[in-house]
Design a protein around this motif. Structure first.
Motif, PDB file in Angstrom:
ATOM      1  N   VAL A  63       0.868  -1.177   0.000  1.00 35.09           N
ATOM      2  CA  VAL A  63       0.000   0.000   0.000  1.00 35.09           C
ATOM      3  C   VAL A  63       0.902   1.222   0.000  1.00 35.09           C
ATOM      4  CG1 VAL A  63      -1.687   1.350   1.319  1.00 35.09           C
ATOM      5  CG2 VAL A  63      -1.905  -1.140   1.193  1.00 35.09           C
ATOM      6  N   TYR A  64       0.634   2.146  -0.916  1.00 34.20           N
ATOM      7  CA  TYR A  64       1.486   3.336  -1.004  1.00 34.20           C
ATOM      8  C   TYR A  64       0.713   4.531  -1.537  1.00 34.20           C
ATOM      9  CZ  TYR A  64       1.763   2.125  -5.984  1.00 34.20           C
ATOM     10  OH  TYR A  64       1.447   1.838  -7.278  1.00 34.20           O
ATOM     11  N   ASP A  65       1.303   5.685  -1.300  1.00 33.41           N
ATOM     12  CA  ASP A  65       0.721   6.941  -1.776  1.00 33.41           C
ATOM     13  C   ASP A  65       1.339   7.249  -3.137  1.00 33.41           C
ATOM     14  OD1 ASP A  65       0.062   9.552  -2.347  1.00 33.41           O
ATOM     15  OD2 ASP A  65       0.302  10.239  -0.268  1.00 33.41           O
ATOM     16  N   HIS A  66       0.524   7.245  -4.171  1.00 32.53           N
ATOM     17  CA  HIS A  66       1.085   7.390  -5.518  1.00 32.53           C
ATOM     18  C   HIS A  66       1.584   8.817  -5.800  1.00 32.53           C
ATOM     19  CE1 HIS A  66      -2.203   9.505  -7.740  1.00 32.53           C
ATOM     20  NE2 HIS A  66      -2.883   9.101  -6.684  1.00 32.53           N
ATOM     21  N   HIS A  67       1.306   9.755  -4.892  1.00 35.31           N
ATOM     22  CA  HIS A  67       1.822  11.120  -5.072  1.00 35.31           C
ATOM     23  C   HIS A  67       3.289  11.231  -4.680  1.00 35.31           C
ATOM     24  CE1 HIS A  67      -2.577  12.196  -4.632  1.00 35.31           C
ATOM     25  NE2 HIS A  67      -2.236  12.672  -5.817  1.00 35.31           N
ATOM     26  N   ARG A  68       3.765  10.235  -3.912  1.00 37.77           N
ATOM     27  CA  ARG A  68       5.167  10.313  -3.475  1.00 37.77           C
ATOM     28  C   ARG A  68       6.089  10.364  -4.689  1.00 37.77           C
ATOM     29  NH1 ARG A  68       6.585   9.720   2.131  1.00 37.77           N
ATOM     30  NH2 ARG A  68       8.737   9.661   1.441  1.00 37.77           N
ATOM     31  N   HIS A  69       6.966  11.344  -4.666  1.00 37.02           N
ATOM     32  CA  HIS A  69       7.846  11.622  -5.799  1.00 37.02           C
ATOM     33  C   HIS A  69       8.660  10.387  -6.198  1.00 37.02           C
ATOM     34  CE1 HIS A  69       9.316  14.496  -8.577  1.00 37.02           C
ATOM     35  NE2 HIS A  69      10.573  14.402  -8.179  1.00 37.02           N
ATOM     36  N   HIS A  70       8.604  10.028  -7.453  1.00 36.10           N
ATOM     37  CA  HIS A  70       9.404   8.936  -8.029  1.00 36.10           C
ATOM     38  C   HIS A  70       9.020   7.529  -7.548  1.00 36.10           C
ATOM     39  CE1 HIS A  70      11.821  11.756 -10.093  1.00 36.10           C
ATOM     40  NE2 HIS A  70      12.577  12.140  -9.066  1.00 36.10           N
ATOM     41  N   LEU A  71       8.082   7.442  -6.596  1.00 36.45           N
ATOM     42  CA  LEU A  71       7.781   6.110  -6.044  1.00 36.45           C
ATOM     43  C   LEU A  71       7.189   5.182  -7.107  1.00 36.45           C
ATOM     44  CD1 LEU A  71       7.630   4.091  -3.748  1.00 36.45           C
ATOM     45  CD2 LEU A  71       5.485   5.136  -3.014  1.00 36.45           C
ATOM     46  N   GLN A  72       6.195   5.679  -7.817  1.00 33.17           N
ATOM     47  CA  GLN A  72       5.552   4.864  -8.860  1.00 33.17           C
ATOM     48  C   GLN A  72       6.589   4.359  -9.881  1.00 33.17           C
ATOM     49  OE1 GLN A  72       1.522   5.446  -9.335  1.00 33.17           O
ATOM     50  NE2 GLN A  72       1.947   3.301  -9.668  1.00 33.17           N
ATOM     51  N   ASP A  73       7.520   5.250 -10.280  1.00 29.98           N
ATOM     52  CA  ASP A  73       8.573   4.862 -11.230  1.00 29.98           C
ATOM     53  C   ASP A  73       9.459   3.766 -10.650  1.00 29.98           C
ATOM     54  OD1 ASP A  73       7.721   6.623 -13.104  1.00 29.98           O
ATOM     55  OD2 ASP A  73       9.251   8.153 -12.687  1.00 29.98           O
ATOM     56  N   LEU A  74       9.831   3.943  -9.378  1.00 32.06           N
ATOM     57  CA  LEU A  74      10.699   2.969  -8.725  1.00 32.06           C
ATOM     58  C   LEU A  74      10.009   1.603  -8.644  1.00 32.06           C
ATOM     59  CD1 LEU A  74      13.175   2.096  -6.996  1.00 32.06           C
ATOM     60  CD2 LEU A  74      11.952   2.970  -5.010  1.00 32.06           C
ATOM     61  N   LEU A  75       8.746   1.610  -8.242  1.00 31.04           N
ATOM     62  CA  LEU A  75       8.016   0.348  -8.103  1.00 31.04           C
ATOM     63  C   LEU A  75       7.870  -0.340  -9.463  1.00 31.04           C
ATOM     64  CD1 LEU A  75       5.226   1.420  -5.556  1.00 31.04           C
ATOM     65  CD2 LEU A  75       7.374   0.208  -5.090  1.00 31.04           C
ATOM     66  N   THR A  76       7.624   0.450 -10.497  1.00 34.71           N
ATOM     67  CA  THR A  76       7.504  -0.114 -11.850  1.00 34.71           C
ATOM     68  C   THR A  76       8.847  -0.666 -12.322  1.00 34.71           C
ATOM     69  OG1 THR A  76       5.739   1.451 -12.328  1.00 34.71           O
ATOM     70  CG2 THR A  76       6.750   0.360 -14.216  1.00 34.71           C
ATOM     71  N   ASP A  77       9.933   0.077 -12.068  1.00 32.65           N
ATOM     72  CA  ASP A  77      11.272  -0.403 -12.447  1.00 32.65           C
ATOM     73  C   ASP A  77      11.579  -1.746 -11.785  1.00 32.65           C
ATOM     74  OD1 ASP A  77      11.737   1.773 -14.009  1.00 32.65           O
ATOM     75  OD2 ASP A  77      13.080   2.795 -12.603  1.00 32.65           O
ATOM     76  N   LEU A  78      11.286  -1.840 -10.482  1.00 30.26           N
ATOM     77  CA  LEU A  78      11.549  -3.084  -9.753  1.00 30.26           C
ATOM     78  C   LEU A  78      10.761  -4.244 -10.363  1.00 30.26           C
ATOM     79  CD1 LEU A  78      11.539  -1.881  -6.027  1.00 30.26           C
ATOM     80  CD2 LEU A  78      13.456  -2.897  -7.255  1.00 30.26           C
ATOM     81  N   GLN A  79       9.524  -3.962 -10.738  1.00 29.73           N
ATOM     82  CA  GLN A  79       8.691  -5.027 -11.294  1.00 29.73           C
ATOM     83  C   GLN A  79       9.188  -5.469 -12.679  1.00 29.73           C
ATOM     84  OE1 GLN A  79       4.410  -4.576 -10.788  1.00 29.73           O
ATOM     85  NE2 GLN A  79       4.753  -3.215  -9.047  1.00 29.73           N
ATOM     86  N   HIS A  80       9.713  -4.514 -13.454  1.00 29.64           N
ATOM     87  CA  HIS A  80      10.277  -4.899 -14.753  1.00 29.64           C
ATOM     88  C   HIS A  80      11.532  -5.743 -14.565  1.00 29.64           C
ATOM     89  CE1 HIS A  80       7.957  -2.906 -17.985  1.00 29.64           C
ATOM     90  NE2 HIS A  80       7.499  -2.191 -16.956  1.00 29.64           N
ATOM     91  N   GLU A  81      12.349  -5.364 -13.590  1.00 27.92           N
ATOM     92  CA  GLU A  81      13.576  -6.121 -13.307  1.00 27.92           C
ATOM     93  C   GLU A  81      13.276  -7.565 -12.927  1.00 27.92           C
ATOM     94  OE1 GLU A  81      16.267  -4.514 -10.281  1.00 27.92           O
ATOM     95  OE2 GLU A  81      16.013  -2.568 -11.269  1.00 27.92           O
ATOM     96  N   HIS A  82      12.175  -7.750 -12.199  1.00 32.03           N
ATOM     97  CA  HIS A  82      11.850  -9.091 -11.679  1.00 32.03           C
ATOM     98  C   HIS A  82      10.662  -9.708 -12.401  1.00 32.03           C
ATOM     99  CE1 HIS A  82      14.633  -8.828  -8.226  1.00 32.03           C
ATOM    100  NE2 HIS A  82      14.304  -7.553  -8.199  1.00 32.03           N
ATOM    101  N   ARG A  83      10.469  -9.325 -13.660  1.00 32.48           N
ATOM    102  CA  ARG A  83       9.285  -9.798 -14.406  1.00 32.48           C
ATOM    103  C   ARG A  83       9.245 -11.323 -14.540  1.00 32.48           C
ATOM    104  NH1 ARG A  83      13.045  -7.747 -17.346  1.00 32.48           N
ATOM    105  NH2 ARG A  83      13.878  -8.852 -19.151  1.00 32.48           N
ATOM    106  N   ASP A  84      10.415 -11.985 -14.457  1.00 34.45           N
ATOM    107  CA  ASP A  84      10.450 -13.449 -14.594  1.00 34.45           C
ATOM    108  C   ASP A  84       9.767 -14.161 -13.428  1.00 34.45           C
ATOM    109  OD1 ASP A  84      12.643 -12.267 -13.247  1.00 34.45           O
ATOM    110  OD2 ASP A  84      13.644 -14.206 -13.152  1.00 34.45           O
ATOM    111  N   VAL A  85       9.632 -13.503 -12.267  1.00 30.76           N
ATOM    112  CA  VAL A  85       8.951 -14.160 -11.136  1.00 30.76           C
ATOM    113  C   VAL A  85       7.546 -13.589 -10.885  1.00 30.76           C
ATOM    114  CG1 VAL A  85      11.059 -14.902  -9.948  1.00 30.76           C
ATOM    115  CG2 VAL A  85      10.026 -12.684  -9.367  1.00 30.76           C
ATOM    116  N   ILE A  86       7.180 -12.504 -11.586  1.00 33.08           N
ATOM    117  CA  ILE A  86       5.852 -11.917 -11.383  1.00 33.08           C
ATOM    118  C   ILE A  86       4.886 -12.490 -12.420  1.00 33.08           C
ATOM    119  CG2 ILE A  86       4.494  -9.790 -11.323  1.00 33.08           C
ATOM    120  CD1 ILE A  86       7.065  -8.323 -10.469  1.00 33.08           C
TER     121      ILE A  86
END
Ligand code: NI
Length: 141
Positions: A63-86
Motif C-alpha cells: 500500500v502506497y501513496d502514488h503522489h510520493r515523488h518517483h515512487l511509482q517509477d521505482l516500483l515499476t522499475d523493480l517489477q520490470h527487473e523481476h518480471r520473470d517471477v511476477i
C-alpha cells in the motif's frame, strides 16, 4: 486417482485432543484427520521455504501513496527487473491518494524475498507483506 491412506495412532493429552476437535469444528473440517493433514502440509511448506528448497509461489501486497515523488517509477522499475517471477499484478486505487498493489509471484525463494524486501523498503510504501505458499508441486493433497 485414489490416494492411498496410512493409519497411525497418536497419543495426545486429553485437553489438547479436545482443543483440536473444537478448532477443527470451528474451521469447518469434517473430521480431525483432515484438520491434521492440513496442519502437516502447512508445516511442510514452511519447512521447505526455510530450507530454500525448490520454487515457491505467493503474493506481495503493498500500500502506497502514488503522489510520493518517483515512487511509482521505482516500483515499476523493480517489477520490470523481476518480471520473470511476477505472474500477475493487480492495482487498485483505494482512495484519492492510496494505491493497493498485489503481485502474484512464483520462482526462486531468494529472488522473491529480495523483490518483496525492495518493494516494502521503498520510501513511501506504507505497508507491505509477502505471503508465501506452495506451487503445489510435490505436495500431496
Ligand atoms: Ni492507484
Amino acid at each position: 486417482m485414489k490416494t492411498s491412506v496410512v493409519r497411525f495412532s497418536v497419543s495426545l493429552p486429553r485437553q489438547l485432543a479436545r482443543e483440536l476437535d473444537q478448532m477443527a469444528g470451528e474451521k469447518g473440517y469434517d473430521n480431525r484427520s483432515l484438520a491434521i493433514a492440513d496442519m502437516i502440509r502447512a508445516h511442510i511448506v514452511e519447512h521447505r521455504q526455510q530450507q530454500g528448497r525448490g520454487e515457491i509461489a505467493g503474493s506481495i501486497t503493498i500500500v502506497y501513496d502514488h503522489h510520493r515523488h518517483h515512487l511509482q517509477d521505482l516500483l515499476t522499475d523493480l517489477q520490470h527487473e523481476h518480471r520473470d517471477v511476477i505472474i500477475s499484478a493487480l492495482h487498485c486505487h483505494l482512495d484519492h491518494d492510496n494505491c493497493l498493489e498485489v503481485l502474484a509471484v512464483r520462482g526462486k525463494a531468494s529472488e522473491i524475498k529480495t523483490l518483496a524486501d525492495e518493494l516494502i523498503a521503498a520510501k513511501g510504501v506504507k505497508h507491505g507483506k509477502l505471503t508465501i505458499t506452495t506451487t503445489g508441486e510435490n505436495l500431496p493433497d
